[in-house]
Scaffold this motif. Structure first.
Motif: not given
Length: 340
Positions: A242-253
Motif C-alpha cells: 500500500a501507499i499512504g499519501i498526503h491528500k494533496n497528491l490526490l486532490v491538489p489545492r
C-alpha cells in the motif's frame, strides 16, 4: 486486495478528542468505530518501543517541568534538522513512565488540555494488549498501523526500530499477509529490508513535497514526486502492499487553499490519476490526514468535514487516516456517499 469499504485508521488514536498517542486516545478510537489505530514508534534508551509522534517530546509531555531531567535537555540533528529539547533515546522506560502526556496543539484543541498530566506514554506492547482486550469485548478485530519514526537516525545510534517491532508483533501472534497490521514508513530502505524479513503488509508513505531521508543520506536524486509516477509505483509494489499519501497528491489545492478545479468556471474538482495508477500497480491507497477543524480543511469544505470525506471516498481510496474516526464511520454507515 481492495476492501468493500475504506478502512478507518485512527490517526494517533482519536486525537481530536484526547491527547495523541495515549491509551485513552486509542481506546476511544476503537469505541468510535475505527478499524485500525496508529501508533508512531520511537525508542527508549533501553530499546523499548513507545508511542510518540517525535522522539523530541517537549511538545507532547510534561518533561520540561521535571527538574530531575533538566540535564537531559540538548540539541540534536534529526533527519537534517536541528532540534532542541528532550529525546526519548536518552530516557529509560522507567524514566519515561514518570512523564505524562499533554495536548500537542492546545491552541486548536483546548478541550483536550483537560487531560494534560493524567495520561502515561504507552509502550507498543501496552497498545497491543489494549487492542486485544477491546477486540474481544466488542467481537470485532481491531488492527494496528505502526509507523517507524526516523528509522535511519535510530539505526545510526544503535537503536534500530525494526528488530524489536517484528519481535513484538511475532510474539503477539501477528503473522502473515492477512494479519491486521500495516507497517508504515516515510523512508524506503527500511521497508525494502523489512520485506525480506516479514510478510506482514507494508506501506510506503508519500509526502507532497521533499524526499525520503534515506534518499538524502544515500545521495539519491529522486524525491517523493518520482515515487508517485507509474514507474515509481511499480517499484514500490515490489516491496510494499500500500501507499499512504498526503491528500494533496490526490486532490491538489491552489495557492488560496481551495481544491483545484478543471477550469475557471468549472465546479468539478480535478483529481490526479494516483488512485487509478496505484491500483493498476496492485497497491492500496490510504490517505492522510482528515481533521474536522476549519484550519485544516480546504476552503471548499469549511464547516463541512463530511464533504471532504465524501469527495475522497468517491475517488476510490482504500482507507483514510482520521483524527475524528466517528465522523468517518458515521458517514460510511449512513450509505449516503456521492459518486464523483
Amino acid at each position: 486486495m481492495q476492501n468493500a469499504f475504506p478502512i478507518i485508521i485512527a490517526h494517533r488514536g482519536a486525537s481530536g478528542y484526547r491527547p495523541e498517542h495515549t491509551l485513552a486516545a486509542y481506546e476511544l478510537a476503537i469505541a468510535l468505530g475505527a478499524d485500525y489505530i496508529e501508533p508512531d514508534l520511537v525508542s527508549t534508551k533501553d530499546g523499548v518501543l513507545i508511542a510518540r509522534h517525535e522522539n523530541e517530546i517537549s511538545e507532547t509531555t510534561d518533561v520540561a517541568s521535571h527538574a530531575e531531567f533538566s540535564h537531559l535537555q540538548t540539541t540534536k540533528i534529526i533527519d537534517g534538522e536541528s532540534k532542541t529539547g528532550w529525546f526519548t533515546e536518552d530516557f529509560t522506560l522507567r524514566e519515561i513512565k514518570t512523564l505524562r502526556a499533554k495536548e500537542r496543539i492546545p491552541q486548536v484543541r483546548s478541550q483536550n488540555t483537560a487531560y494534560d498530566g493524567l495520561l502515561e506514554i504507552p509502550t507498543l506492547q501496552e497498545i497491543i494488549d489494549l487492542v486485544k482486550v477491546k477486540s474481544g469485548k466488542i467481537n470485532r478485530e481491531i488492527g494496528i498501523y505502526p509507523e517507524t519514526k526516523h528509522p535511519t537516525y535510530f539505526q545510526s545510534i544503535g537503536l534500530a526500530l525494526e528488530p524489536p517491532l517484528l519481535a513484538t508483533l511475532t510474539a503477539n501472534g501477528y503473522q502473515g499477509a492477512n494479519a491486521p497490521v500495516f507497517i508504515q514508513s516515510f523512508e524506503v530502505g527500511n521497508l525494502q529490508d523489512l520485506s525480506t524479513k516479514t510478510d506482514l503488509p507494508l506501506v510506503q508513505l508519500l509526502n507532497d513535497t521533499g524526499k525520503p531521508y534515506d534518499f538524502i543520506v544515500n545521495g539519491c536524486n529522486r524525491n517523493y514526486a518520482d515515487l508517485v509516477t507509474p514507474s515509481g509505483l511499480a517499484e514500490i509494489a515490489k516491496y510494499a502492499q500500500a501507499i499512504g499519501i498526503h491528500k494533496n497528491l490526490l486532490v491538489p489545492r491552489d495557492s488560496n487553499g481551495k481544491l483545484r478545479r478543471r477550469g475557471a468556471a468549472c465546479r468539478q474538482i480535478s483529481p490526479t490519476s494516483l488512485v487509478i495508477d496505484a491500483h493498476a500497480a496492485g497497491l492500496l491507497v490510504h490517505v492522510w490526514t482528515f481533521r474536522n477543524e476549519d484550519c485544516f480543511l480546504p476552503l471548499d469544505f469549511q464547516g463541512n468535514p463530511q464533504g471532504e470525506y465524501e469527495l475522497f471516498f468517491s475517488l476510490g481510496v482504500d482507507g483514510v487516516f482520521s483524527d475524528y474516526p466517528d465522523t468517518a464511520t458515521t458517514l460510511l454507515l449512513s450509505g449516503n456517499l456521492v459518486e464523483e
